[in-house]
Scaffold this motif. Structure first.
Motif, PDB file in Angstrom:
ATOM      1  N   THR A  74      -0.245   4.928   3.424  1.00 34.83           N
ATOM      2  CA  THR A  74       0.372   4.347   4.617  1.00 34.83           C
ATOM      3  C   THR A  74      -0.706   3.851   5.571  1.00 34.83           C
ATOM      4  O   THR A  74      -1.686   4.556   5.825  1.00 34.83           O
ATOM      5  N   TYR A  75      -0.522   2.638   6.108  1.00 35.33           N
ATOM      6  CA  TYR A  75      -1.467   2.130   7.102  1.00 35.33           C
ATOM      7  C   TYR A  75      -0.864   0.931   7.833  1.00 35.33           C
ATOM      8  O   TYR A  75      -0.116   0.144   7.243  1.00 35.33           O
ATOM      9  N   ALA A  76      -1.205   0.804   9.111  1.00 41.42           N
ATOM     10  CA  ALA A  76      -0.799  -0.370   9.891  1.00 41.42           C
ATOM     11  C   ALA A  76      -1.822  -0.622  10.980  1.00 41.42           C
ATOM     12  O   ALA A  76      -2.345   0.321  11.586  1.00 41.42           O
ATOM     13  N   ASN A  77      -2.134  -1.892  11.223  1.00 39.13           N
ATOM     14  CA  ASN A  77      -2.954  -2.275  12.363  1.00 39.13           C
ATOM     15  C   ASN A  77      -2.372  -3.569  12.936  1.00 39.13           C
ATOM     16  O   ASN A  77      -1.190  -3.857  12.725  1.00 39.13           O
ATOM     17  N   LYS A  78      -3.172  -4.361  13.641  1.00 39.54           N
ATOM     18  CA  LYS A  78      -2.638  -5.566  14.259  1.00 39.54           C
ATOM     19  C   LYS A  78      -2.542  -6.735  13.279  1.00 39.54           C
ATOM     20  O   LYS A  78      -2.007  -7.787  13.622  1.00 39.54           O
ATOM     21  N   LEU A  79      -3.027  -6.526  12.050  1.00 38.82           N
ATOM     22  CA  LEU A  79      -2.992  -7.581  11.048  1.00 38.82           C
ATOM     23  C   LEU A  79      -1.886  -7.401  10.024  1.00 38.82           C
ATOM     24  O   LEU A  79      -1.280  -8.374   9.571  1.00 38.82           O
ATOM     25  N   CYS A  80      -1.640  -6.152   9.629  1.00 44.47           N
ATOM     26  CA  CYS A  80      -0.654  -5.915   8.580  1.00 44.47           C
ATOM     27  C   CYS A  80      -0.157  -4.484   8.606  1.00 44.47           C
ATOM     28  O   CYS A  80      -0.752  -3.622   9.251  1.00 44.47           O
ATOM     29  N   ALA A  81       0.921  -4.245   7.900  1.00 47.08           N
ATOM     30  CA  ALA A  81       1.453  -2.899   7.671  1.00 47.08           C
ATOM     31  C   ALA A  81       1.649  -2.742   6.178  1.00 47.08           C
ATOM     32  O   ALA A  81       2.161  -3.657   5.511  1.00 47.08           O
ATOM     33  N   VAL A  82       1.238  -1.600   5.632  1.00 44.67           N
ATOM     34  CA  VAL A  82       1.259  -1.390   4.187  1.00 44.67           C
ATOM     35  C   VAL A  82       1.831  -0.016   3.864  1.00 44.67           C
ATOM     36  O   VAL A  82       1.499   0.979   4.516  1.00 44.67           O
ATOM     37  N   SER A  83       2.686   0.047   2.856  1.00 42.63           N
ATOM     38  CA  SER A  83       3.178   1.311   2.306  1.00 42.63           C
ATOM     39  C   SER A  83       3.003   1.244   0.798  1.00 42.63           C
ATOM     40  O   SER A  83       3.506   0.322   0.153  1.00 42.63           O
ATOM     41  N   ALA A  84       2.273   2.197   0.246  1.00 42.31           N
ATOM     42  CA  ALA A  84       1.959   2.176  -1.185  1.00 42.31           C
ATOM     43  C   ALA A  84       2.796   3.189  -1.947  1.00 42.31           C
ATOM     44  O   ALA A  84       3.333   4.145  -1.378  1.00 42.31           O
ATOM     45  N   THR A  85       2.883   2.974  -3.239  1.00 40.36           N
ATOM     46  CA  THR A  85       3.602   3.894  -4.116  1.00 40.36           C
ATOM     47  C   THR A  85       2.924   3.902  -5.472  1.00 40.36           C
ATOM     48  O   THR A  85       2.323   2.912  -5.881  1.00 40.36           O
ATOM     49  N   GLY A  86       3.009   5.025  -6.148  1.00 41.90           N
ATOM     50  CA  GLY A  86       2.404   5.098  -7.474  1.00 41.90           C
ATOM     51  C   GLY A  86       1.743   6.428  -7.720  1.00 41.90           C
ATOM     52  O   GLY A  86       2.166   7.458  -7.199  1.00 41.90           O
TER      53      GLY A  86
END
Length: 346
Positions: free
Chosen positions: A256-268
């Motif tokens: 999980t991560y978010a900043n002013k450029l993007c937000a991301v949620s990973a799985t696997g």
């Protein structure tokens, strides 16, 4: 039903994908009057057999064997409505989060979740929950009500009680389906990575050739009309995992991560995602290399994360969406307010 059960692809679309998509759209739009741009429903990477439209599942029931993750691009001032959707998925026993969390080697649940606000980089994470009904709600409270980022096990449980978060007896999370999954994993002396793929031996250091470590991890990424971003992820982890094991979901910059450029949620496969710092690397490539969201996510999935281990959902501040994966396939769907809909697996 046995592991070699073949589920008709058209039936999957009619019985699972479309109702899931309609559910998310209807419940979200009814509770939030903001300018919602797009709604996505996305599944974890899964092994798909052949090109004729059939896929191999565990067979307990269609919904229980297909992992799904929701993605929303939404008006961020409706954060309460957005979190509500994650809670709804946690309350659904067909997902590996909340009510449907898979079991540890001791036959218990240890749930984890994470949320991050990209505008402020405030974040909250929890692990080792055994009685909290909605882990994502507790993660949000860690972010908003404490000076810390991460609470785990008894400390997290005590904080939940202090904050009046809904809890229940741990037996609430022990479902017959997950008892059977644990039994099968124990008989094979394996940590179950995915019901559709080869289990990983406990002493095996190499990742499985395909599949994911989380059966139905719940994840969301969001952006509002001002470009503010957020990400959230919730999971029960691995079948037959060691007690105390922590996966990628609550690790900021990994699952999980978010900043002013993007937000991301990973799985696997959680261990692989942690080693590759998947979520943060997507943001770093955008920040330091000037790559687009798609270019950054594609690089991480294709060049950084081991093949067959990882998928992610991501949104940029401008509303760009990408959902790459290096497994054989990944269930995903989207719909927009103008009536556009899309369903895909490969």
């Amino acid at each position: 039903m046995q592991d070699d059960t073949i589920v008709n692809f058209d039936l999957v679309l009619k019985v699972l994908l479309l109702p899931a998509l309609v559910f998310l759209i209807n419940t979200y739009f009814s509770s939030c009057k903001g300018k919602c741009l797009t709604v996505y429903v996305r599944g974890n990477g899964t092994k798909i057999l052949g090109s004729s439209g059939s896929l191999k599942t565990s067979g307990f029931c269609i919904m229980s064997s297909l992992p799904f993750t929701g993605v929303m691009i939404a008006f961020f001032n409706c954060l309460g409505s957005w979190i509500k959707q994650v809670r709804e998925l946690e309350n659904n026993l067909y997902f590996n989060a909340g009510r449907g969390s898979v079991l540890t080697s001791n036959g218990t649940v240890e749930m984890e979740a994470c949320i991050m606000d990209g505008n402020t980089k405030n974040c909250g994470a929890v692990s080792g929950l055994t009685t909290v009904v909605n882990a994502i709600s507790l993660a949000r409270l860690v972010m908003e009500k404490t000076p810390h980022i991460y609470l785990a096990f008894e400390g997290a449980e005590a904080f939940a009680r202090e904050q009046g978060v809904e809890t229940t007896d741990s037996s609430h999370f022990i479902t017959p389906r997950n008892i059977e999954r644990l039994k099968q994993a124990k008989e094979a002396n394996k940590v179950q990575v995915d019901y559709n793929t080869r289990p990983i031996p406990k002493d095996d250091k190499t990742p499985a050739p395909s599949g994911d470590s989380q059966l139905g991890t719940v994840g969301c990424v969001a952006v509002d009309s001002f470009g503010h971003l957020a990400a959230a992820t919730s999971t029960g982890g691995l079948v037959n995992k060691m007690v105390g094991r922590i996966g990628d979901t609550p690790v900021i910059g990994a699952g999980t991560y978010a900043n002013k450029l993007c937000a991301v949620s990973a799985t696997g496969q959680g261990e692989a995602i942690i080693r590759a710092t998947v979520a943060r690397d997507v943001a770093a490539l955008m920040e330091y290399k000037g790559l687009s969201l798609k270019e950054a996510a594609d690089y991480v999935i294709e060049q950084s994360a081991p093949k067959g281990t990882t998928g992610l959902i991501a949104v940029s501040a401008t509303g760009e969406v990408t959902m790459p994966f290096n497994t054989t396939g990944m269930f995903r769907a989207c719909a927009t307010e103008d009536g556009h809909t899309e369903l895909a697996i490969w």
